[in-house]
Design a protein around this motif. Structure first.
Motif, PDB file in Angstrom:
ATOM      1  N   ALA A 185      12.231   6.171 -37.986  1.00 29.76           N
ATOM      2  CA  ALA A 185      10.981   6.889 -38.238  1.00 29.76           C
ATOM      3  C   ALA A 185      10.380   7.428 -36.937  1.00 29.76           C
ATOM      4  CB  ALA A 185      10.006   6.005 -38.996  1.00 29.76           C
ATOM      5  N   SER A 186       9.062   7.542 -36.912  1.00 31.88           N
ATOM      6  CA  SER A 186       8.395   8.168 -35.771  1.00 31.88           C
ATOM      7  C   SER A 186       7.835   7.130 -34.806  1.00 31.88           C
ATOM      8  CB  SER A 186       7.260   9.075 -36.243  1.00 31.88           C
ATOM      9  OG  SER A 186       6.172   8.301 -36.707  1.00 31.88           O
ATOM     10  N   LEU A 187       7.603   7.571 -33.598  1.00 31.06           N
ATOM     11  CA  LEU A 187       6.991   6.705 -32.589  1.00 31.06           C
ATOM     12  C   LEU A 187       5.601   6.258 -33.040  1.00 31.06           C
ATOM     13  CD1 LEU A 187       6.909   5.469 -29.728  1.00 31.06           C
ATOM     14  CD2 LEU A 187       6.111   7.698 -28.897  1.00 31.06           C
ATOM     15  N   ASP A 188       4.907   7.124 -33.755  1.00 33.42           N
ATOM     16  CA  ASP A 188       3.567   6.782 -34.224  1.00 33.42           C
ATOM     17  C   ASP A 188       3.579   5.515 -35.081  1.00 33.42           C
ATOM     18  OD1 ASP A 188       0.671   7.980 -34.516  1.00 33.42           O
ATOM     19  OD2 ASP A 188       1.265   7.341 -36.532  1.00 33.42           O
ATOM     20  N   GLU A 189       4.596   5.370 -35.911  1.00 31.29           N
ATOM     21  CA  GLU A 189       4.672   4.212 -36.801  1.00 31.29           C
ATOM     22  C   GLU A 189       4.978   2.927 -36.044  1.00 31.29           C
ATOM     23  OE1 GLU A 189       6.908   4.840 -40.436  1.00 31.29           O
ATOM     24  OE2 GLU A 189       6.682   7.001 -40.180  1.00 31.29           O
ATOM     25  N   TRP A 190       5.545   3.043 -34.852  1.00 31.22           N
ATOM     26  CA  TRP A 190       5.794   1.859 -34.027  1.00 31.22           C
ATOM     27  C   TRP A 190       4.575   1.504 -33.177  1.00 31.22           C
ATOM     28  CZ3 TRP A 190      10.276  -1.165 -33.649  1.00 31.22           C
ATOM     29  CH2 TRP A 190      11.353  -0.732 -34.455  1.00 31.22           C
ATOM     30  N   LEU A 191       3.861   2.518 -32.718  1.00 31.30           N
ATOM     31  CA  LEU A 191       2.687   2.249 -31.893  1.00 31.30           C
ATOM     32  C   LEU A 191       1.495   1.801 -32.726  1.00 31.30           C
ATOM     33  CD1 LEU A 191       2.802   5.297 -29.426  1.00 31.30           C
ATOM     34  CD2 LEU A 191       3.543   2.948 -28.986  1.00 31.30           C
ATOM     35  N   HIS A 192       1.404   2.328 -33.958  1.00 32.29           N
ATOM     36  CA  HIS A 192       0.251   2.037 -34.810  1.00 32.29           C
ATOM     37  C   HIS A 192       0.726   1.649 -36.205  1.00 32.29           C
ATOM     38  CE1 HIS A 192      -1.908   3.952 -31.537  1.00 32.29           C
ATOM     39  NE2 HIS A 192      -1.179   5.044 -31.702  1.00 32.29           N
ATOM     40  N   PRO A 193       1.297   0.450 -36.380  1.00 35.50           N
ATOM     41  CA  PRO A 193       1.822   0.032 -37.683  1.00 35.50           C
ATOM     42  C   PRO A 193       0.723   0.069 -38.747  1.00 35.50           C
ATOM     43  CG  PRO A 193       2.478  -1.508 -35.955  1.00 35.50           C
ATOM     44  CD  PRO A 193       1.457  -0.601 -35.356  1.00 35.50           C
ATOM     45  N   ARG A 194       1.121   0.422 -39.955  1.00 40.54           N
ATOM     46  CA  ARG A 194       0.169   0.462 -41.067  1.00 40.54           C
ATOM     47  C   ARG A 194      -0.349  -0.943 -41.366  1.00 40.54           C
ATOM     48  NH1 ARG A 194       4.476   3.025 -43.164  1.00 40.54           N
ATOM     49  NH2 ARG A 194       4.735   1.412 -44.751  1.00 40.54           N
ATOM     50  N   GLN A 195      -1.569  -1.011 -41.785  1.00 41.36           N
ATOM     51  CA  GLN A 195      -2.160  -2.287 -42.160  1.00 41.36           C
ATOM     52  C   GLN A 195      -1.499  -2.808 -43.431  1.00 41.36           C
ATOM     53  OE1 GLN A 195      -4.464  -3.951 -40.383  1.00 41.36           O
ATOM     54  NE2 GLN A 195      -4.303  -2.335 -38.832  1.00 41.36           N
ATOM     55  N   GLY A 196      -1.384  -4.125 -43.532  1.00 39.70           N
ATOM     56  CA  GLY A 196      -0.869  -4.718 -44.758  1.00 39.70           C
ATOM     57  C   GLY A 196       0.618  -5.000 -44.745  1.00 39.70           C
ATOM     58  N   LEU A 197       1.312  -4.689 -43.629  1.00 34.28           N
ATOM     59  CA  LEU A 197       2.738  -4.992 -43.555  1.00 34.28           C
ATOM     60  C   LEU A 197       2.925  -6.490 -43.367  1.00 34.28           C
ATOM     61  CD1 LEU A 197       4.030  -2.141 -41.210  1.00 34.28           C
ATOM     62  CD2 LEU A 197       4.154  -2.242 -43.696  1.00 34.28           C
ATOM     63  N   ASN A 198       3.964  -7.040 -44.009  1.00 29.73           N
ATOM     64  CA  ASN A 198       4.247  -8.452 -43.762  1.00 29.73           C
ATOM     65  C   ASN A 198       4.925  -8.603 -42.405  1.00 29.73           C
ATOM     66  OD1 ASN A 198       7.142  -8.146 -44.029  1.00 29.73           O
ATOM     67  ND2 ASN A 198       6.837  -8.005 -46.246  1.00 29.73           N
ATOM     68  N   SER A 199       5.104  -9.829 -41.977  1.00 26.40           N
ATOM     69  CA  SER A 199       5.605 -10.079 -40.624  1.00 26.40           C
ATOM     70  C   SER A 199       6.989  -9.522 -40.409  1.00 26.40           C
ATOM     71  CB  SER A 199       5.580 -11.588 -40.330  1.00 26.40           C
ATOM     72  OG  SER A 199       6.390 -12.282 -41.289  1.00 26.40           O
ATOM     73  N   GLU A 200       7.791  -9.469 -41.466  1.00 23.43           N
ATOM     74  CA  GLU A 200       9.149  -8.962 -41.314  1.00 23.43           C
ATOM     75  C   GLU A 200       9.158  -7.457 -41.138  1.00 23.43           C
ATOM     76  OE1 GLU A 200      11.507 -10.255 -44.562  1.00 23.43           O
ATOM     77  OE2 GLU A 200      11.462 -12.369 -44.011  1.00 23.43           O
TER      78      GLU A 200
END
Length: 783
Positions: free
Chosen positions: A523-538
């Protein structure tokens, strides 16, 4: 860029006229006389139908660009270039372009008296004769010199080696003779050297190895002799192509070829090279095309070819190779072409071959072969191996998928108005690939359209990203055209690859336009720098320090290529984390060229002023200050965006964070905090176990799962209680972060002239990375 036609009225040239742009129309007749326009700055009439003689230019002290390119000017005879003597009076001239016309006659010596501010000279594809003037060294600010596809004779003057700012030199397809001057090695800023299709003799000067920024070199189709210098074939900067084919080189291929880790295209075919194919070639991980045919190479195909993960085509034909084809290259023998005549080749000794004509008595290929091949390797190869002297084996092997693909491509490519040939993909193909543009496959949306993940079944199954343009948006079509125009001209390992384009109608009769790219699994660098809220630890994603530095270097390399090493410099204009994609190896690819512009493209060829009055270009937070004020489009604007991006990568803060208001921005936030408050601004994930957390230089990777009893877990809160944060500053991690952030600050300065250029950014980041890794290794050794 309209469809205006007819002749140009002479009374247009008012005394206050400064800019005259009429390129890309259908104007004809004679070039208009410039009489009273003494304030003229730009005169560009390229890409029209002007004919005949070019009139003399009056004394124009403000004139900076003359663009006469791509017309029908001249009569292919002496006297066509007489007007150039009057150009000497234009003492501030920076750009001079007359390529793609009918100019004949001798290249005039007077060009050496042009303005010393002259940066770009393009005279290619005419009928110009004579020699290259030795006094060309007078043009001390020359950056691009292109006189390709003419009838120049004589030697390349050694005085060219004094043009220290030159980054592009193109003399291909002339009748130049003599040796390549060793003085070209003094051109330490040179990015592209194109001398193919001449009558050059002698050896390649080893001094070319000093051109540390060279990304493209072609000396093919000359009469060059001697060995290939290891200094040249080990230039790690080469990324686009190295073409030494069709000469008379002897000796072996130097082992130093393995240093071409960034090179995409290598052609050393049709020479007299002997010895073994070096095993070191397997280190060329970015190699897509390798051609060694027509030499005297011996022994086996190296097993190291297995590591050429990006390879698309290998040609080893017409050599003296022997032995078996490595097992990882074997598969189905085709039944077409040369393989229809079973007496013309041999498959003896290659036990893993299958298929082919019945006369070969090879086993039938299992139906799962293609599937297995896809899973086991990324190689897509054409290998043709010929044992010539003893005629033991004339063996060629094709991947069945590629053989079918090439056959189909020959029949089903379509010509694009942008000069690209694409495999034809219909609206129906893309509809099926994305499951009806299902919302479940939606992976992104922007101002000009939406992006869907898809599986395209053509010659092979491809995971793709399909960008569907929203044609209801006023500038979507211009974005589509811009992206096609840019991507047909560029190729770099750190740029997102356009696979095809679709311009059609949907099933309701509406216009439909889409771009199809390689799918980037990370995916994009944005998704690594600013992960979406609500993701589980994995699902949570974190980038460690080295990953961030590598991505920063990848992006800087891409911009440096666009700015300095393309035939026509390109400004991206919309650099931000969401436009940087990451492949399976976490290699960064810059994408989304919908706002990109050529600094010298047909829409504003040779313009030194590129107004952004059409609207602010870019995304809020990343837009250069000069753009907001209506300033010119430039490389410096991209540098500013990169600087903000770099600061965001290492602080974890978006430039649009609510904390940034009025004159307080991300740049000032970091600048005011360095060096004492370094730990207050850096991304906290870099300080808590993902990288260095030293007192001493221990890392979590060093100690594994062992209990860490002598290292206190570091957090931002810890550092708030440490006087001046000296703990972090005195560590390898702190020094590294401090250096990177200083680069980001330098790139994002308010004044464009104070910013770094991307070439220097690449060098500085590589230095930071090397120093950090060396310090880590030394500390581990001490422990």
């Amino acid at each position: 860029m309209n469809r205006l036609e007819g002749n140009i009225p002479q009374n247009l040239f008012h005394p206050n006229l400064e800019v005259f742009f009429i390129h890309f129309n259908k104007f004809g007749g004679q070039v208009p006389l410039i009489s009273n326009a003494t304030k003229l700055i730009n005169f560009e009439i390229g890409n029209n139908h002007f004919t005949g003689k070019v009139p003399d230019f009056p004394s124009l002290p403000h004139l900076r660009s003359i663009g006469l390119n791509r017309n029908n000017l001249g009569h292919q005879k002496n006297g066509d270039l007489n007007f150039m003597s009057s150009v000497v009076n234009c003492t501030n001239l920076e750009l001079f372009g007359i390529e793609d016309n009918n100019f004949g006659g001798t290249l005039p010596e007077c060009m050496c008296n042009f303005s010393t501010k002259l940066s770009y000279v393009t005279m290619g594809r005419n009928q110009i004769k004579g020699r290259i003037p030795t006094r060309i060294e007078n043009l001390v600010n020359l950056q691009l010199l292109g006189i390709e596809t003419n009838q120049l004779v004589g030697p390349i003057p050694g005085s060219i080696g004094k043009l220290q700012k030159l980054f592009g030199l193109n003399f291909h397809n002339n009748k130049l003779s003599g040796a390549i001057p060793s003085s070209l090695g003094n051109l330490t800023s040179l990015g592209e050297l194109i001398l193919k299709s001449n009558n050059l003799q002698g050896r390649i000067p080893s001094s070319l190895g000093k051109c540390k920024y060279l990304v493209a070199l072609t000396l093919s189709q000359n009469n060059l002799t001697g060995p290939i210098p290891k200094e040249v074939i080990s230039l790690s900067s080469l990324s686009r192509f190295l073409d030494l084919s069709r000469n008379y080189f002897t000796g072996s291929i130097p082992n130093e070829v393995g240093k071409l880790s960034n090179l995409g295209y290598l052609d050393i075919s049709e020479n007299r090279l002997s010895g073994k194919i070096p095993n070191t070639l397997g280190s060329c991980e970015s190699m897509e095309y390798l051609n060694l045919q027509g030499n005297l190479l011996q022994e086996n195909i190296p097993q190291s070819f297995y590591f050429l993960k990006g390879i698309q085509e290998i040609d080893l034909s017409r050599n003296n190779l022997s032995g078996e084809i490595p097992k990882y290259l074997e598969g189905e023998v085709p039944t077409q072409g040369v393989f229809t005549n079973t007496s013309a080749f041999s498959a003896v000794g290659n036990t893993r071959l299958c298929g082919g004509r019945p006369q070969l008595n090879l086993p039938k290929c299992p139906s799962s072969l293609n599937k297995k091949a896809k899973l086991s390797t990324k190689h897509k190869l054409i290998v043709s191996v010929v044992c010539g002297l003893v005629a033991i084996i004339l063996l060629a092997l094709f991947s069945v998928l590629l053989s079918r693909a090439r056959k189909r491509n020959a029949k089903s490519t379509l010509g694009s108005p942008f000069g690209i040939s694409f495999l034809e993909v219909s609206y129906g193909d893309l509809l099926k690939a994305t499951d009806g543009f299902s919302s479940a496959n939606l992976i992104g949306a922007g101002s000009f359209g939406s992006v869907y993940k898809g599986i395209l079944n053509q010659e092979k199954t491809l995971d793709v990203a399909v960008k569907v343009l929203n044609l209801q948006t006023s500038r979507a079509l211009k974005s589509f055209i811009a992206e096609c125009k840019v991507l047909k001209n560029i190729k770099h390992r750190n740029l997102l690859k356009l696979l095809t384009a679709c311009s059609s109608i949907d099933f309701q009769g509406n216009d439909f336009k889409a771009l199809v790219y390689e799918f980037m699994v990370n995916a994009s660098l944005d998704e690594w720098l600013h992960p979406r809220q609500g993701l589980n630890s994995e699902e949570e994603r974190h980038l460690n320090l080295i990953q961030r530095i590598n991505i920063a270097i990848d992006v800087a390399n891409a911009l440096d290529y666009l700015h300095r090493h393309c035939h026509e410099p390109i400004v991206h204009s919309d650099l931000k984390p969401s436009n940087i994609l990451l492949d399976g190896d976490m290699t960064a690819r810059v994408g989304d060229f919908g706002l990109a512009r050529f600094l010298m493209d047909p829409s504003h060829l040779f313009s030194s002023h590129q107004s952004s009055s059409i609207g602010i270009r870019g995304s809020i937070g990343y837009i250069a200050p000069e753009y907001v004020m209506g300033g010119e489009i430039s490389r410096d604007g991209d540098v500013y965006s990169y600087g903000i991006l770099l600061l965001e990568m290492f602080t974890g803060k978006r430039p649009t964070d609510e904390m940034f208001k009025d004159d307080f921005n991300l740049h000032n936030f970091v600048k005011m905090s360095l060096p004492e408050k370094l730990a207050h601004v850096v991304d906290s994930s870099l300080l808590i176990g993902t990288d260095q957390v030293e007192e001493g230089a221990a890392t979590t990777s060093d100690v594994g799962d062992r209990e860490i009893d002598h290292i206190e877990e570091i957090s931002i809160n810890n550092f708030q209680n440490v006087p001046n944060c000296r703990l972090i500053l005195n560590t390898n991690l702190g020094k590294c972060l401090h250096s990177v952030l200083k680069i980001g600050i330098s790139c994002s300065k308010l004044t464009s002239t104070e910013r770094m250029n991307m070439g220097d950014v690449v060098k500085e980041l590589l230095h930071v990375k090397t120093a950090y890794m060396a310090a880590q290794t030394e500390n581990r050794g001490d422990q």
